[in-house]
Write a protein that holds these residues in place. Structure first.
Motif, PDB file in Angstrom:
ATOM      1  N   THR A  96     -46.491  36.184  -9.041  1.00  0.00           N
ATOM      2  CA  THR A  96     -46.555  36.932  -7.898  1.00  0.00           C
ATOM      3  C   THR A  96     -45.480  38.133  -7.971  1.00  0.00           C
ATOM      4  N   GLY A  97     -44.803  38.317  -9.367  1.00  0.00           N
ATOM      5  CA  GLY A  97     -43.726  39.161  -9.421  1.00  0.00           C
ATOM      6  C   GLY A  97     -42.565  39.076  -8.547  1.00  0.00           C
ATOM      7  N   ALA A  98     -42.305  40.038  -7.832  1.00  0.00           N
ATOM      8  CA  ALA A  98     -41.278  39.850  -6.989  1.00  0.00           C
ATOM      9  C   ALA A  98     -41.448  39.058  -5.766  1.00  0.00           C
ATOM     10  N   GLY A  99     -42.775  38.503  -5.315  1.00  0.00           N
ATOM     11  CA  GLY A  99     -43.095  37.786  -4.242  1.00  0.00           C
ATOM     12  C   GLY A  99     -42.638  36.125  -4.460  1.00  0.00           C
ATOM     13  N   CYS A 100     -42.250  35.665  -3.404  1.00  0.00           N
ATOM     14  CA  CYS A 100     -41.610  34.438  -3.401  1.00  0.00           C
ATOM     15  C   CYS A 100     -42.599  33.439  -2.935  1.00  0.00           C
ATOM     16  N   HIS A 101     -43.930  33.632  -2.711  1.00  0.00           N
ATOM     17  CA  HIS A 101     -44.606  32.388  -2.173  1.00  0.00           C
ATOM     18  C   HIS A 101     -46.089  33.149  -2.530  1.00  0.00           C
ATOM     19  N   LEU A 102     -47.084  32.040  -2.663  1.00  0.00           N
ATOM     20  CA  LEU A 102     -48.355  32.323  -2.668  1.00  0.00           C
ATOM     21  C   LEU A 102     -48.989  32.658  -1.225  1.00  0.00           C
ATOM     22  N   ASP A 103     -49.979  33.644  -1.203  1.00  0.00           N
ATOM     23  CA  ASP A 103     -50.653  33.678   0.150  1.00  0.00           C
ATOM     24  C   ASP A 103     -52.061  33.264   0.219  1.00  0.00           C
ATOM     25  N   ALA A 104     -52.858  33.445   1.215  1.00  0.00           N
ATOM     26  CA  ALA A 104     -54.165  33.104   1.331  1.00  0.00           C
ATOM     27  C   ALA A 104     -55.065  33.776   0.389  1.00  0.00           C
ATOM     28  N   ALA A 105     -54.845  35.196   0.398  1.00  0.00           N
ATOM     29  CA  ALA A 105     -55.715  36.041  -0.267  1.00  0.00           C
ATOM     30  C   ALA A 105     -55.571  35.937  -2.018  1.00  0.00           C
ATOM     31  N   MET A 106     -54.174  35.532  -2.533  1.00  0.00           N
ATOM     32  CA  MET A 106     -54.408  34.944  -3.906  1.00  0.00           C
ATOM     33  C   MET A 106     -54.924  33.838  -4.050  1.00  0.00           C
ATOM     34  N   VAL A 107     -54.753  32.870  -3.313  1.00  0.00           N
ATOM     35  CA  VAL A 107     -55.208  31.584  -3.549  1.00  0.00           C
ATOM     36  C   VAL A 107     -57.042  31.833  -3.492  1.00  0.00           C
ATOM     37  N   ARG A 108     -57.559  32.761  -2.693  1.00  0.00           N
ATOM     38  CA  ARG A 108     -58.869  33.041  -2.700  1.00  0.00           C
ATOM     39  C   ARG A 108     -59.476  33.392  -3.771  1.00  0.00           C
ATOM     40  N   ASP A 109     -58.554  34.523  -4.604  1.00  0.00           N
ATOM     41  CA  ASP A 109     -58.972  35.153  -5.737  1.00  0.00           C
ATOM     42  C   ASP A 109     -58.935  34.410  -6.777  1.00  0.00           C
ATOM     43  N   ALA A 110     -57.838  33.354  -6.844  1.00  0.00           N
ATOM     44  CA  ALA A 110     -57.591  32.423  -7.890  1.00  0.00           C
ATOM     45  C   ALA A 110     -58.908  31.416  -7.986  1.00  0.00           C
ATOM     46  N   VAL A 111     -59.017  30.854  -6.725  1.00  0.00           N
ATOM     47  CA  VAL A 111     -60.268  29.820  -6.827  1.00  0.00           C
ATOM     48  C   VAL A 111     -61.606  30.235  -7.166  1.00  0.00           C
ATOM     49  N   GLU A 112     -61.823  31.584  -6.835  1.00  0.00           N
ATOM     50  CA  GLU A 112     -63.191  32.136  -7.473  1.00  0.00           C
ATOM     51  C   GLU A 112     -63.094  32.433  -8.901  1.00  0.00           C
ATOM     52  N   ARG A 113     -61.754  32.828  -9.448  1.00  0.00           N
ATOM     53  CA  ARG A 113     -61.670  32.729 -10.957  1.00  0.00           C
ATOM     54  C   ARG A 113     -62.012  31.297 -11.503  1.00  0.00           C
ATOM     55  N   LEU A 114     -61.417  30.323 -10.798  1.00  0.00           N
ATOM     56  CA  LEU A 114     -61.383  28.931 -11.309  1.00  0.00           C
ATOM     57  C   LEU A 114     -62.508  28.132 -11.247  1.00  0.00           C
ATOM     58  N   ASP A 115     -63.568  28.584 -10.146  1.00  0.00           N
ATOM     59  CA  ASP A 115     -64.581  28.076  -9.989  1.00  0.00           C
ATOM     60  C   ASP A 115     -64.800  26.485  -9.981  1.00  0.00           C
ATOM     61  N   PRO A 116     -63.946  25.566  -9.087  1.00  0.00           N
ATOM     62  CA  PRO A 116     -64.018  24.206  -9.153  1.00  0.00           C
ATOM     63  C   PRO A 116     -65.299  23.594  -9.045  1.00  0.00           C
ATOM     64  N   VAL A 117     -65.497  22.466  -9.493  1.00  0.00           N
ATOM     65  CA  VAL A 117     -66.745  21.569  -9.321  1.00  0.00           C
ATOM     66  C   VAL A 117     -66.556  21.212  -7.811  1.00  0.00           C
ATOM     67  N   PRO A 118     -67.726  21.363  -6.955  1.00  0.00           N
ATOM     68  CA  PRO A 118     -67.933  20.928  -5.685  1.00  0.00           C
ATOM     69  C   PRO A 118     -67.357  19.547  -5.489  1.00  0.00           C
ATOM     70  N   GLY A 119     -66.624  19.103  -4.509  1.00  0.00           N
ATOM     71  CA  GLY A 119     -65.760  18.002  -4.218  1.00  0.00           C
ATOM     72  C   GLY A 119     -64.735  17.523  -5.095  1.00  0.00           C
ATOM     73  N   SER A 120     -64.069  18.626  -5.811  1.00  0.00           N
ATOM     74  CA  SER A 120     -62.711  18.459  -6.575  1.00  0.00           C
ATOM     75  C   SER A 120     -61.628  18.563  -5.464  1.00  0.00           C
ATOM     76  N   TRP A 121     -60.535  17.896  -6.336  1.00  0.00           N
ATOM     77  CA  TRP A 121     -59.220  18.099  -5.686  1.00  0.00           C
ATOM     78  C   TRP A 121     -58.699  19.218  -6.219  1.00  0.00           C
ATOM     79  N   LEU A 122     -58.390  20.247  -5.361  1.00  0.00           N
ATOM     80  CA  LEU A 122     -57.829  21.444  -5.805  1.00  0.00           C
ATOM     81  C   LEU A 122     -56.264  21.392  -5.391  1.00  0.00           C
ATOM     82  N   PHE A 123     -55.344  21.342  -6.437  1.00  0.00           N
ATOM     83  CA  PHE A 123     -54.000  21.204  -6.113  1.00  0.00           C
ATOM     84  C   PHE A 123     -53.412  22.859  -6.481  1.00  0.00           C
ATOM     85  N   VAL A 124     -52.669  23.077  -5.328  1.00  0.00           N
ATOM     86  CA  VAL A 124     -52.111  24.482  -5.497  1.00  0.00           C
ATOM     87  C   VAL A 124     -50.695  24.142  -5.504  1.00  0.00           C
ATOM     88  N   GLU A 125     -49.993  24.513  -6.754  1.00  0.00           N
ATOM     89  CA  GLU A 125     -48.487  24.475  -7.041  1.00  0.00           C
ATOM     90  C   GLU A 125     -47.849  25.799  -6.587  1.00  0.00           C
TER      91      GLU A 125
END
Ligand SMILES: Nc1nc2c(ncn2[C@@H]2O[C@H](COP(=O)(O)OP(=O)(O)OP(=O)(O)O)[C@@H](O)[C@H]2O)c(=O)[nH]1
Ligand SMILES: [Mg+2]
Length: 217
Positions: A96-125
């Motif tokens: 996040t660089g200077a950013g202090c939190h994740l936001d919904a857009a960052m998570v959507r972008d990351a999950v598209e790259r991650l492409d988890p198997v349907p039914g997965s537990w997706l942990f966001v730290e």
């Protein structure tokens, strides 16, 4: 307009913050639909830096019975994603660089790259921070706040927004309880009706109850 000097700045700042949060809420609602369409069970893990989020995930993922994937948020480095991948579970690091939190857009972008198997537990730290992440809905199904016994009993009183938003509070580093001034009963009292699990991510006590909780999600 500013009541003190008439400059208008405070009014504009408040409007900007409201717009940022409203836009995030909108994107988070899209995320929630998208996660549901893929049966992803999304858990947002939040805490101060160093409370043990990654350590708890490492221990969890070594024995977790279901499919899992992880999004790691930090200002810099890919250290936490590397630690997760070492358990054999796919992970994407978001910086996040200077950013202090994740936001919904960052998570959507990351999950598209991650492409988890349907039914997965997706942990966001989330980024280690007990303040800002509480404001940003990611579209998660559950919010877990980790607090460790080395941080002091008073944290639920000092950072109420974070704890108020928690579906579960994990009190970590239970193995250090004999050595620090932390009152677990008082902490539970401060947390009120919120569900609390005390555990040690390094030693393993209490982790079975955490795994059981996850499997209900
Ligand atoms: N004694 C003890 N140490 C722990 C426990 N869990 C984590 N630690 C230690 O606490 C330190 C920080 O752990 P991390 O898992 O990296 O913490 P984190 O919350 O992921 O940190 P950030 O990602 O930087 O916010 C490491 O030295 C861990 O070994 C625990 O249950 N007991
Ligand atoms: Mg971490």
């Amino acid at each position: 307009m500013c009541a003190t000097c008439g400059c208008g700045h405070p009014h504009e700042e408040i409007t900007l913050e409201q717009k940022v949060l409203a836009r995030n809420d909108h994107l988070a609602a899209h995320n929630r639909d998208w996660f549901a369409s893929r049966s992803l069970r999304v858990i947002n893990l939040m805490s101060s830096p160093g409370s043990g989020k990654t350590t708890l995930l490492e221990r969890t993922l070594r024995t977790f019975p279901g499919p899992a994937a992880v999004i790691e948020g930090d200002q810099e480095t890919a250290l936490d994603a590397d630690r997760i991948r070492a358990t054999g579970v796919p992970a994407v690091q978001v910086n996040t660089g200077a950013g202090c939190h994740l936001d919904a857009a960052m998570v959507r972008d990351a999950v598209e790259r991650l492409d988890p198997v349907p039914g997965s537990w997706l942990f966001v730290e989330n980024v280690g921070n007990l303040v800002c992440p509480a404001l940003f809905d990611l579209g998660e199904a559950a919010r877990v706040v980790v607090v460790s016994v080395t941080e002091g009993t008073d944290k639920p009183l000092k950072y109420p927004a974070m704890f108020a938003a928690a579906d579960l509070v994990v009190v970590n580093k239970l193995d250090l309880l004999p050595y620090v001034d932390f009152d677990l009963d008082l902490c539970r009292k401060y947390l009120g009706p919120r569900e609390v699990l005390a555990l040690s991510a390094t030693r393993g006590d209490g982790v079975d109850a955490w795994l059981d909780w996850l499997l209900t999600k």
